[in-house]
Design a protein around this motif. Structure first.
Motif, PDB file in Angstrom:
ATOM      1  N   MET A   1       0.897  -1.184   0.058  1.00  0.00           N
ATOM      2  CA  MET A   1      -0.178  -0.140  -0.115  1.00  0.00           C
ATOM      3  C   MET A   1       0.957   1.304  -0.183  1.00  0.00           C
ATOM      4  N   LYS A   2       0.395   2.276  -0.776  1.00  0.00           N
ATOM      5  CA  LYS A   2       1.159   3.593  -0.878  1.00  0.00           C
ATOM      6  C   LYS A   2       0.399   4.683  -0.604  1.00  0.00           C
ATOM      7  N   ILE A   3       0.713   5.422   0.417  1.00  0.00           N
ATOM      8  CA  ILE A   3       0.189   6.429   1.251  1.00  0.00           C
ATOM      9  C   ILE A   3       1.008   7.702   0.905  1.00  0.00           C
ATOM     10  N   LEU A   4       0.212   8.946   0.505  1.00  0.00           N
ATOM     11  CA  LEU A   4       0.834  10.069   0.375  1.00  0.00           C
ATOM     12  C   LEU A   4       0.402  10.962   1.587  1.00  0.00           C
ATOM     13  N   ILE A   5       1.343  11.705   2.363  1.00  0.00           N
ATOM     14  CA  ILE A   5       0.850  12.480   3.157  1.00  0.00           C
ATOM     15  C   ILE A   5       1.630  14.188   2.731  1.00  0.00           C
ATOM     16  N   ILE A   6       0.488  14.982   2.622  1.00  0.00           N
ATOM     17  CA  ILE A   6       0.652  16.317   2.049  1.00  0.00           C
ATOM     18  C   ILE A   6       0.589  17.274   3.391  1.00  0.00           C
ATOM     19  N   GLU A   7       1.582  17.651   3.924  1.00  0.00           N
ATOM     20  CA  GLU A   7       1.452  18.583   5.191  1.00  0.00           C
ATOM     21  C   GLU A   7       2.901  19.411   5.240  1.00  0.00           C
ATOM     22  N   ASP A   8       2.592  20.685   5.472  1.00  0.00           N
ATOM     23  CA  ASP A   8       3.954  21.522   5.484  1.00  0.00           C
ATOM     24  C   ASP A   8       4.557  21.612   6.852  1.00  0.00           C
ATOM     25  N   VAL A  28       4.061  -0.447   4.716  1.00  0.00           N
ATOM     26  CA  VAL A  28       3.371   0.404   4.199  1.00  0.00           C
ATOM     27  C   VAL A  28       4.261   1.428   3.463  1.00  0.00           C
ATOM     28  N   GLN A  29       4.379   1.773   2.150  1.00  0.00           N
ATOM     29  CA  GLN A  29       5.265   2.907   1.781  1.00  0.00           C
ATOM     30  C   GLN A  29       4.551   4.056   1.807  1.00  0.00           C
ATOM     31  N   ILE A  30       5.109   5.177   2.652  1.00  0.00           N
ATOM     32  CA  ILE A  30       4.797   6.394   2.802  1.00  0.00           C
ATOM     33  C   ILE A  30       5.562   7.556   2.120  1.00  0.00           C
ATOM     34  N   LEU A  31       4.757   8.297   1.223  1.00  0.00           N
ATOM     35  CA  LEU A  31       5.714   9.495   0.759  1.00  0.00           C
ATOM     36  C   LEU A  31       5.304  10.683   1.440  1.00  0.00           C
ATOM     37  N   LEU A  32       6.000  11.755   1.327  1.00  0.00           N
ATOM     38  CA  LEU A  32       5.680  12.939   1.852  1.00  0.00           C
ATOM     39  C   LEU A  32       5.895  14.055   1.020  1.00  0.00           C
ATOM     40  N   GLY A  33       5.020  15.177   1.162  1.00  0.00           N
ATOM     41  CA  GLY A  33       4.952  16.465   0.329  1.00  0.00           C
ATOM     42  C   GLY A  33       4.573  17.431   1.554  1.00  0.00           C
ATOM     43  N   ASP A  34       5.175  18.569   0.986  1.00  0.00           N
ATOM     44  CA  ASP A  34       4.953  19.913   1.876  1.00  0.00           C
ATOM     45  C   ASP A  34       4.372  21.123   1.484  1.00  0.00           C
ATOM     46  N   SER A  35       3.963  20.870  -0.169  1.00  0.00           N
ATOM     47  CA  SER A  35       3.225  21.800  -0.961  1.00  0.00           C
ATOM     48  C   SER A  35       2.375  21.451  -1.938  1.00  0.00           C
ATOM     49  N   ASN A  38       4.626  20.204  -4.974  1.00  0.00           N
ATOM     50  CA  ASN A  38       5.367  18.769  -4.782  1.00  0.00           C
ATOM     51  C   ASN A  38       4.462  17.778  -4.686  1.00  0.00           C
ATOM     52  N   GLY A  39       3.244  17.918  -3.997  1.00  0.00           N
ATOM     53  CA  GLY A  39       2.118  17.038  -3.664  1.00  0.00           C
ATOM     54  C   GLY A  39       1.650  16.588  -5.096  1.00  0.00           C
ATOM     55  N   LEU A  40       1.373  17.458  -5.960  1.00  0.00           N
ATOM     56  CA  LEU A  40       0.806  17.318  -7.322  1.00  0.00           C
ATOM     57  C   LEU A  40       1.969  16.667  -8.092  1.00  0.00           C
ATOM     58  N   LYS A  45       3.668  11.260 -10.584  1.00  0.00           N
ATOM     59  CA  LYS A  45       4.381  10.253 -10.867  1.00  0.00           C
ATOM     60  C   LYS A  45       4.271   8.935 -10.224  1.00  0.00           C
ATOM     61  N   GLN A  46       3.337   8.762  -9.101  1.00  0.00           N
ATOM     62  CA  GLN A  46       3.240   7.643  -8.309  1.00  0.00           C
ATOM     63  C   GLN A  46       1.877   7.231  -8.325  1.00  0.00           C
ATOM     64  N   SER A  47       1.471   5.916  -8.318  1.00  0.00           N
ATOM     65  CA  SER A  47       0.290   5.427  -8.151  1.00  0.00           C
ATOM     66  C   SER A  47      -0.008   5.224  -6.697  1.00  0.00           C
ATOM     67  N   ILE A  48      -0.957   5.917  -6.073  1.00  0.00           N
ATOM     68  CA  ILE A  48      -1.170   5.864  -4.640  1.00  0.00           C
ATOM     69  C   ILE A  48      -2.314   5.257  -4.329  1.00  0.00           C
ATOM     70  N   ASP A  49      -2.642   4.898  -3.163  1.00  0.00           N
ATOM     71  CA  ASP A  49      -3.553   4.089  -2.619  1.00  0.00           C
ATOM     72  C   ASP A  49      -4.822   5.142  -1.743  1.00  0.00           C
ATOM     73  N   LEU A  50      -3.802   6.085  -1.074  1.00  0.00           N
ATOM     74  CA  LEU A  50      -4.657   7.082   0.082  1.00  0.00           C
ATOM     75  C   LEU A  50      -3.756   8.324   0.002  1.00  0.00           C
ATOM     76  N   LEU A  51      -4.688   9.310   0.109  1.00  0.00           N
ATOM     77  CA  LEU A  51      -4.094  10.792   0.282  1.00  0.00           C
ATOM     78  C   LEU A  51      -4.477  11.313   1.696  1.00  0.00           C
ATOM     79  N   LEU A  52      -3.315  11.709   2.381  1.00  0.00           N
ATOM     80  CA  LEU A  52      -3.721  12.519   3.601  1.00  0.00           C
ATOM     81  C   LEU A  52      -3.317  13.956   3.445  1.00  0.00           C
ATOM     82  N   LEU A  53      -4.375  14.862   3.510  1.00  0.00           N
ATOM     83  CA  LEU A  53      -4.175  16.105   2.845  1.00  0.00           C
ATOM     84  C   LEU A  53      -4.477  17.184   3.893  1.00  0.00           C
TER      85      LEU A  53
END
Length: 231
Positions: A1-8, A28-35, A38-40, A45-53
Motif C-alpha cells: 500500500m502506498k500512502i501520500l501525506i501532504i503536510e507543510d 506500507v510505503q509512505i510518501l511526503l509532500g509539503d506544498s 510537490n504534492g501534485l 508520478k506515483q500510483s497511490i492508494d490513499l492521500l492524507l491532505l
C-alpha cells in the motif's frame, strides 16, 4: 500500500507518518509532500492508494490539490484545522475529515473507514468528478440513475441517458455514496428512487425493472434484502 501525506509542518507530518505506520504495518510505503506543487508532482508520478491532505500548505490552499485529484482512483482523508471547510470537502467526495488537533484514535477511525468493505455514511456528497481530457467535470449525484462496474473503473449512467467513466472502483464509490444508493449486484449500484419492481425469472434469476424501462440484474445474495426493501 502506498500512502501520500501532504503536510507543510514537518513535526505534524512525522506524527501522522508514525500513526499511519502503527495502524497499518511496517511494509506500507509512505510518501511526503509539503506544498501544493510537490504534492501534485508526486501524484502525477506515483500510483497511490490513499492521500492524507492538509488544507493550509505554507499559505497555499490545499483545495487546489483536492480539486485537481478528485477524479482519481484513490481515496482522500483531510487532516486540517479548517473545520469550516469540512462540508465542502465532503461535497468533493473525501472519505473523512479529521480536525486538528487530533489523536491516534481519531486518525485510526478514519483509517478504519478506508479499510472496511462496508458502506459508510456518505450523505454529504453532492457530486462525483470525472476526467474529461485535461479538465474535470462534476456530475451531480441526483443525476445518476445507476453505476455499473467496468473493470477497475465504473460507468455512471445518468438520467439523461449519457454515460460517464469514473476512475474509482465500485467498492470505493460505495463508501462515498448516500443512503439513496443500493448495491443490487456485484456490478451494479442503483439509485433507489429509480427502482420500479423486482422481477423473478425462471432458473432463479432476478432483475430490477427501472422506471425508465431498463432491466438490471439482481444478485442472488441481495434478493431477500431488496425484496424486503420494496415492500
Amino acid at each position: 500500500m502506498k500512502i501520500l501525506i501532504i503536510e507543510d509542518e514537518a513535526r505534524i507530518a512525522k506524527r501522522i507518518e508514525r500513526m499511519t505506520r502503527d495502524f497499518f504495518d511496517k511494509e506500507v510505503q509512505i510518501l511526503l509532500g509539503d506544498s501544493v506543487e510537490n504534492g501534485l508532482n508526486t501524484i502525477e508520478k506515483q500510483s497511490i492508494d490513499l492521500l492524507l491532505l492538509d488544507l493550509n500548505l505554507n499559505g497555499e490552499d490545499g483545495f487546489e490539490v483536492l480539486q485537481t485529484v478528485v477524479a482519481k482512483s484513490f481515496q482522500t482523508i483531510i487532516i486540517s484545522a479548517y473545520t469550516d471547510k469540512a462540508i465542502m470537502a465532503f461535497h468533493y467526495g473525501v472519505l473523512d475529515f479529521v480536525p486538528k488537533p487530533f489523536d491516534a484514535n481519531r486518525l485510526a477511525q478514519a483509517f478504519t473507514r478506508f479499510t472496511t468493505p462496508e458502506k459508510t455514511n456518505g450523505q454529504d456528497i453532492q457530486f462525483l468528478a470525472v476526467k474529461k481530457g485535461k479538465t474535470i467535470k462534476l456530475i451531480t449525484i441526483k443525476d445518476i440513475r445507476y453505476i455499473k462496474g467496468a473493470g477497475i473503473y465504473t460507468e455512471l449512467h445518468l438520467v439523461n441517458g449519457h454515460v460517464e467513466l469514473h476512475d474509482k472502483s465500485m467498492e470505493s464509490l460505495e463508501k462515498l455514496l448516500p443512503a439513496t444508493f443500493e448495491r443490487i449486484h456485484k456490478s451494479y449500484i442503483l439509485c433507489w428512487q429509480e427502482a420500479d419492481k423486482l422481477i423473478v425469472e425462471t432458473g432463479g434469476k432476478y432483475n430490477m425493472l427501472l422506471k425508465n424501462g431498463e432491466l438490471l440484474p439482481v444478485g442472488r445474495s441481495r434478493y431477500k434484502e431488496i425484496k424486503h426493501k420494496l415492500i
